[in-house]
Scaffold this motif. Structure first.
Motif, short mmCIF file in Angstrom:
data_model
loop_
_atom_site.label_atom_id
_atom_site.label_comp_id
_atom_site.label_asym_id
_atom_site.label_seq_id
_atom_site.Cartn_x
_atom_site.Cartn_y
_atom_site.Cartn_z
N THR A 1 -33.26 -100.33 -30.19
CA THR A 1 -31.99 -100.38 -30.67
C THR A 1 -31.30 -98.84 -30.49
N TYR A 2 -30.27 -98.63 -30.13
CA TYR A 2 -29.74 -97.52 -29.97
C TYR A 2 -28.23 -97.49 -30.58
N THR A 3 -27.86 -96.62 -31.64
CA THR A 3 -26.58 -96.39 -32.19
C THR A 3 -26.20 -95.20 -32.29
N THR A 4 -24.88 -95.03 -32.15
CA THR A 4 -24.11 -93.74 -32.35
C THR A 4 -22.80 -93.83 -32.88
N LYS A 5 -22.44 -92.68 -33.73
CA LYS A 5 -21.29 -92.92 -34.12
C LYS A 5 -20.10 -92.32 -33.27
N VAL A 6 -18.78 -92.91 -33.58
CA VAL A 6 -17.81 -92.76 -32.69
C VAL A 6 -16.49 -92.44 -33.49
N THR A 7 -16.15 -90.82 -33.53
CA THR A 7 -15.51 -90.26 -34.23
C THR A 7 -13.91 -90.55 -33.63
N ALA A 8 -12.88 -90.28 -34.37
CA ALA A 8 -11.39 -90.83 -33.71
C ALA A 8 -11.24 -89.82 -32.46
N SER A 9 -11.85 -88.57 -32.54
CA SER A 9 -11.48 -87.65 -31.49
C SER A 9 -12.28 -88.42 -30.21
N ASP A 10 -13.38 -88.86 -30.31
CA ASP A 10 -14.11 -89.33 -29.27
C ASP A 10 -13.37 -90.77 -28.68
N ALA A 11 -12.90 -91.60 -29.62
CA ALA A 11 -12.17 -92.77 -29.27
C ALA A 11 -10.99 -92.21 -28.75
N GLU A 12 -10.53 -91.37 -28.90
CA GLU A 12 -8.91 -90.84 -28.30
C GLU A 12 -9.20 -90.52 -26.83
N SER A 13 -10.41 -89.81 -26.78
CA SER A 13 -10.48 -89.12 -25.40
C SER A 13 -11.20 -89.99 -24.28
N SER A 14 -11.95 -91.13 -24.95
CA SER A 14 -12.46 -92.02 -23.84
C SER A 14 -11.73 -92.94 -23.27
N PRO A 15 -11.87 -93.40 -21.92
CA PRO A 15 -11.12 -94.06 -21.06
C PRO A 15 -10.98 -95.43 -21.77
N ARG A 16 -9.99 -96.01 -21.47
CA ARG A 16 -9.74 -97.42 -22.04
C ARG A 16 -10.37 -98.46 -21.03
N GLY A 17 -10.74 -99.62 -21.58
CA GLY A 17 -11.15 -100.57 -20.74
C GLY A 17 -12.62 -101.01 -20.67
N ALA A 18 -13.02 -101.54 -19.71
CA ALA A 18 -14.48 -102.13 -19.68
C ALA A 18 -15.37 -100.81 -19.61
N TRP A 19 -16.46 -101.11 -20.27
CA TRP A 19 -17.57 -99.94 -20.36
C TRP A 19 -18.89 -100.84 -20.23
N HIS A 20 -19.92 -99.94 -19.60
CA HIS A 20 -21.37 -100.91 -19.23
C HIS A 20 -22.12 -99.89 -20.11
N ILE A 21 -23.30 -100.61 -20.29
CA ILE A 21 -24.50 -99.73 -20.75
C ILE A 21 -25.67 -99.81 -19.74
N ALA A 22 -26.14 -98.69 -19.24
CA ALA A 22 -27.28 -98.77 -18.50
C ALA A 22 -28.59 -98.25 -19.24
N VAL A 23 -29.50 -98.96 -18.97
CA VAL A 23 -30.90 -98.81 -19.63
C VAL A 23 -32.18 -98.40 -18.61
N LEU A 24 -32.78 -97.49 -19.19
CA LEU A 24 -33.95 -97.02 -17.98
C LEU A 24 -35.18 -97.23 -18.96
N ALA A 25 -35.81 -98.23 -18.60
CA ALA A 25 -37.19 -98.82 -19.50
C ALA A 25 -38.37 -98.20 -18.74
N THR A 26 -39.23 -97.73 -19.65
CA THR A 26 -40.49 -96.97 -19.05
C THR A 26 -41.81 -97.54 -19.90
N ALA A 27 -42.29 -98.13 -18.99
CA ALA A 27 -44.01 -98.77 -19.47
C ALA A 27 -44.78 -97.66 -19.66
N GLN A 28 -45.91 -98.04 -20.51
CA GLN A 28 -46.94 -97.13 -20.76
C GLN A 28 -47.68 -96.69 -19.43
#
Length: 150
Positions: free
Chosen positions: A107-134
């Motif tokens: 699980t990854y969680t981060t807060k998003v402030t009003a200024s974060d939201a205002e400066s972020s591009p509108r529209g579709a976003w993706h989540i990239a994941v890099l998984a590393t095994a032992q």
């Protein structure tokens, strides 16, 4: 049963047993894989911060060492240049807890402030994941989940 049929059956069992052993050995060498990935974006509202939460199940036969997460807008240069494992070096880590024999719920969680939201591009976003095994093997999924900033 004739002797020829008995020998054929015995030979078949040996061949199938060998193939099964090979399949099990090969299964142990698989790189980490993420599944059941979801992203939830909640926009800030008034004085209340919003959040982005991403959850995924990662399976690795040698165990899960780490999971890095990066949210990126579809309208960015990453859409045409493709993310690499090198790009993920500075990404933030998810918190992973065992949830099965070779699986961890991350699980990854981060807060998003009003200024974060205002400066972020509108529209579709993706989540990239890099998984590393032992054992050091890695898997990069550049579009593990999607969300929209409206």
């Amino acid at each position: 049963m004739s002797r020829r049929i008995a020998l054929s059956v015995a030979a078949g069992v040996v061949v199938l047993g060998g193939a099964g052993a090979f399949a099990l050995a090969h299964a142990g060498e698989q790189p980490p894989a993420s599944a059941h990935s979801t992203a939830r974006y909640v926009a800030p509202d008034g004085d209340r911060d919003g959040s982005l939460t991403f959850v995924t199940d990662v399976t690795a036969s040698s165990g899960v060492k780490s999971v890095k997460v990066l949210a990126w807008p579809q309208s960015s240069s990453l859409a045409k240049d493709e993310l690499t494992t090198k790009d993920m070096a500075a990404a933030e880590s998810a918190v992973c807890k065992p949830s099965g024999k070779d699986t961890a719920r991350c699980t990854y969680t981060t807060k998003v402030t009003a200024s974060d939201a205002e400066s972020s591009p509108r529209g579709a976003w993706h989540i990239a994941v890099l998984a590393t095994a032992q054992d050091g093997t890695t898997t990069l999924d550049t579009k593990a989940a999607d969300f929209t900033i409206g």
